[in-house]
Design an enzyme around this catalytic site. Sequence first.
Site, PDB file in Angstrom:
ATOM      1  N   MET A 173      -7.477  -4.294  16.603  1.00 42.68           N
ATOM      2  CA  MET A 173      -8.943  -4.312  16.559  1.00 42.68           C
ATOM      3  C   MET A 173      -9.599  -5.499  17.271  1.00 42.68           C
ATOM      4  O   MET A 173     -10.717  -5.378  17.749  1.00 42.68           O
ATOM      5  CB  MET A 173      -9.426  -4.255  15.110  1.00 42.68           C
ATOM      6  CG  MET A 173      -9.118  -2.937  14.441  1.00 42.68           C
ATOM      7  SD  MET A 173      -9.617  -1.551  15.446  1.00 42.68           S
ATOM      8  CE  MET A 173      -8.098  -0.656  15.561  1.00 42.68           C
ATOM      9  N   LYS A 207       0.845  -1.200   0.000  1.00 46.29           N
ATOM     10  CA  LYS A 207       0.000   0.000   0.000  1.00 46.29           C
ATOM     11  C   LYS A 207       0.880   1.249   0.000  1.00 46.29           C
ATOM     12  O   LYS A 207       0.596   2.219  -0.680  1.00 46.29           O
ATOM     13  CB  LYS A 207      -0.901   0.025   1.235  1.00 46.29           C
ATOM     14  CG  LYS A 207      -2.064  -0.919   1.174  1.00 46.29           C
ATOM     15  CD  LYS A 207      -3.106  -0.616   2.236  1.00 46.29           C
ATOM     16  CE  LYS A 207      -2.633  -0.817   3.646  1.00 46.29           C
ATOM     17  NZ  LYS A 207      -2.364  -2.210   4.029  1.00 46.29           N
ATOM     18  N   GLY A 242      -4.637   1.697  14.247  1.00 51.08           N
ATOM     19  CA  GLY A 242      -4.998   1.413  12.869  1.00 51.08           C
ATOM     20  C   GLY A 242      -4.703   2.576  11.941  1.00 51.08           C
ATOM     21  O   GLY A 242      -4.009   2.429  10.936  1.00 51.08           O
ATOM     22  N   GLN A 243      -5.194   3.759  12.285  1.00 49.30           N
ATOM     23  CA  GLN A 243      -5.114   4.887  11.359  1.00 49.30           C
ATOM     24  C   GLN A 243      -3.835   5.696  11.544  1.00 49.30           C
ATOM     25  O   GLN A 243      -3.260   5.710  12.633  1.00 49.30           O
ATOM     26  CB  GLN A 243      -6.328   5.791  11.557  1.00 49.30           C
ATOM     27  CG  GLN A 243      -7.648   5.069  11.332  1.00 49.30           C
ATOM     28  CD  GLN A 243      -8.826   6.022  11.368  1.00 49.30           C
ATOM     29  OE1 GLN A 243      -9.126   6.676  10.388  1.00 49.30           O
ATOM     30  NE2 GLN A 243      -9.485   6.105  12.505  1.00 49.30           N
ATOM     31  N   CYS A 248     -12.209   2.481  16.378  1.00 47.61           N
ATOM     32  CA  CYS A 248     -11.022   1.618  16.386  1.00 47.61           C
ATOM     33  C   CYS A 248     -10.164   1.729  17.638  1.00 47.61           C
ATOM     34  O   CYS A 248      -9.572   0.745  18.053  1.00 47.61           O
ATOM     35  CB  CYS A 248     -10.179   1.821  15.130  1.00 47.61           C
ATOM     36  SG  CYS A 248      -9.585   3.488  14.891  1.00 47.61           S
ATOM     37  N   MET A 249     -10.054   2.920  18.226  1.00 46.21           N
ATOM     38  CA  MET A 249      -9.091   3.068  19.316  1.00 46.21           C
ATOM     39  C   MET A 249      -9.698   3.471  20.650  1.00 46.21           C
ATOM     40  O   MET A 249      -8.979   3.603  21.637  1.00 46.21           O
ATOM     41  CB  MET A 249      -8.010   4.102  18.924  1.00 46.21           C
ATOM     42  CG  MET A 249      -7.164   3.707  17.743  1.00 46.21           C
ATOM     43  SD  MET A 249      -6.519   2.013  17.763  1.00 46.21           S
ATOM     44  CE  MET A 249      -5.480   2.049  19.202  1.00 46.21           C
TER      45      MET A 249
HETATM   46  S1  SF4 Z   1       2.545   2.957   7.194  1.00 44.86           S
HETATM   47 FE1  SF4 Z   1       1.373   1.042   7.034  1.00 44.86          FE
HETATM   48  S2  SF4 Z   1       0.473   1.114   4.986  1.00 44.86           S
HETATM   49 FE2  SF4 Z   1       2.134   2.592   5.004  1.00 44.86          FE
HETATM   50  S3  SF4 Z   1       3.930   1.478   4.256  1.00 44.86           S
HETATM   51 FE3  SF4 Z   1       3.949   1.360   6.479  1.00 44.86          FE
HETATM   52  S4  SF4 Z   1       2.949  -0.549   6.968  1.00 44.86           S
HETATM   53 FE4  SF4 Z   1       2.394  -0.045   4.842  1.00 44.86          FE
END
Ligand code: SF4
Lengths: 774, 79
Positions: free
Chosen positions: A363, A90, A400-401, A179-180
């Site tokens: 999560m 990603k 998560g975010q 989420c948190m």
């Molecule tokens: S911050 Fe998360 S999505 Fe972005 S490169 Fe690192 S592990 Fe991958």
Amino acid sequence: MYTSLTNRRSFIKKMAAAAAMTAAATMFPGIVFAKEQEAGIPSGNLDWKKGPCRFCGVGCGILVGVENGKAVAVKGDPNSSVNKGLLCVKGYHQTMCIQAKDRLEHALVKKNGTYVKTPLNEALDLVASKMKETIEKHGKDSVAMYTSGQSTIPEGYVASKLMKGAIGTNNLDCNARLCMASAVAGFLTTFGADEPMGCYEDFDYADYYVTWGNNMAEMHPVLFSRMLEQKNKRGSKIIDFATRTSRSSAASDKSILFEPQTDLAVGNAICYEIIKNGWVNKTFVEKHCNLSKGLTNMGYGLEDNYSFTDKPEKINFEEYKAFLEDYTPEKVAKISRVSVKDIKYLASIFGDPNKKVMSLWCMGVNQHTRGTWMNNIIYNIHLLTGKISQPGNGPFSLTGQPSACGTAREVGTFTHKLPKGVVMNPEHRELAAKIWKVPVERIPAKPTYHTTEMFRAVDRGDIKFIWTQVVNPLVSLPRTSRFRPGMEKDSCFVVVSDVFPTPTTDVADVILPASWHIEKSGLYGNSERRTQHWDKMIEGPGETTPDAWMTIQVAKRMGYGDLFPYSEENHVEEIYNEYRQFHEGKKHGMAPLEVLKKESGVIWPYVDGKSTQWRFNAKFDPACSNGEDFHFYGKPDGKAVIWQRPYEPAAESPDEEYPFWLNTGRVIEHWHTGSMTRRISVLHKAMPHSYVEFHPKDAKALGIRNGEKVKVSSRRGSCVLPASINERGLPTQGQVFVPFFDENMLINDVTLDAFCPISKEPDFKKCAVKIEKA
Amino acid sequence: MPIISYLAHPQDGKKESLINEISQLSNCEVIPAENKDLLIVVTDTNNKEEDEQLKEKIEALDSLKLLAMVSGFDTPKNN
Ligand code: SF4
């Protein structure tokens, strides 16, 4: 536009390589291809600009190569201690979504049922006048803002200042509630201070990584690759404790599966064993811990206007010991499906005084109707054994975010929060009023709506104006089957700021065209308390504008110009400098902007030019002042709390009519609701749609073949998806798993809006469903 | 003008030799994984025959255990 053959071929080669990388990432957890970054980079004079990755809470440092005003390449920042030059799939491909054809470039205003392209100034006039008019007619608690753990620090800050300081309502919440919130409530109840005490360097020292309901190979891939590196280098061991066999389980040394919701009981059984076997670090517990219990049978928040306040009561060690008698490994094995041997094995890892242990979760523990309790129980294990706040030894709640910590939690874009502390505390309100230069009476002392209740209030007609930023609630909320019709009602004027069209923009009265990540300057804060700054790298298309600047423009139009004296050019810097005042001091001091501009992120507390890597440990943390080795200064008496928290069943469990558990989650290729990653063709091709995972025995009993269309229904709604049998993941028997990224297969129409009564975080991991062939 | 990407799995302990051997073939690019025994190979040839021949050459390498195609693009010459 003319594209040379060479350019086109090199682009296609890059695409081909990217497709292979994506395939590799789904087959091999934690795989990284650092060299590809160099290989795929166009030659020429690229200007490399640093920033954090847009996509997840790991907070990898990225370098974006800019040529002629365009972002043409992304590589990992070798100076970032988070990722040391590596990125996941990603991360590599993130800027590709900018090229999407359906980018929102101009404001759109709904007139007679159709969206009309409107100059931004006019659209902002309309937003401000609607907000003002609604307040005049229905009072200030009839308007709301819903923001994000992906909002930048300045964006969160001005939203909070507008709602709480200028208008005077606590109707502000954010998707980090989803989420948190349980992590926050866990930290506050146990330590009185939010966010992890350790940092990512812990990975380099730990002997064991125990992951609690956490598929890090897909959700925190770069951190998982750090664990794999240590496994290879030092023989560290990964223990996966989960309800589903995932990519992470495959790469772990041991995978232990448990029945949904029974992690509470297993956690208590570990504590029982620790005490029974004499593994308690008595000096640590006596010096640094109190014991408490709270209310039980709290309910699940299923009814509108549900409210709950815990009543903590001190207990002694003997009472806690007696409580744990209900959690012997033999008793717990019966409900959890975890063997007595495995429970004892888990306990022995924590009990060995010579082993350093990190607990990691996200999560699975947080999205839990007893999420706060589950966080407390993990802390209990680390406090009983004294394995905390030391390099390699500690509980580590992952985010998560990308800025759930930096923005949602530190700036405080929750209904009960202020940039420092909570609205209920008069001193915290005084400080906010002083820095914001508003009368203290204007900041209400009572929290209003947490996320679920906010959208229930929209449905009921109590909220008549809502502005969402950087968030896609009609895909991500639990029970969207109630909230979509709610948002469509004429009783509420809906403003949505976003980069791309989504199911949420579909119900908007006004759509505001937001700048994407690198088209604006900003700051994020990741899982390890690291604040990261970036400068605007490229121009956005059309009239796209940073959310912070749109909020400021609306505030000015509503007559609050004196409170928002920022300039368009420098508002990020001006806002950060104002915000920093909230956190001055040894406990939370933030690095000055000049330092953040130079460094690839800086961990707070930043004291005398130095980051504090391990809080509450006198060796590393200058805020410790009790003369002891440890000082949990978040609590008035300097002691952390071991909480007596029982096992209680889930809000809804499988029964005859709805015989399966439904668990929802993510996949490595997509970020959350997919609005960005589904527009990155290589990621979209790798994972084009959602699916429902079955255990092969369940699939066989139902006569379902791989790929066959299946209807998943609950008492709230249904969703049709193709079956996936023994592919990416393998749920336990009696359970199905569905990723939620696909707006064409809305699994949240099926989920339940039950939440943890303390944190108000919904449980997306457990409800009862039935399965039929579609 | 086919452009194809593959995942190439080396024989045990042969990652480095596989990288070297594939790098020496023309019309081939190799991207090794940092932390796994796996390489990405991207081939760029003029026509299907050349592509076939190149694939055969790669498959004949002793250090290769398995070659799995991931994606293929066939771009017209003057596009
Ligand atoms: S911050 Fe998360 S999505 Fe972005 S490169 Fe690192 S592990 Fe991958």
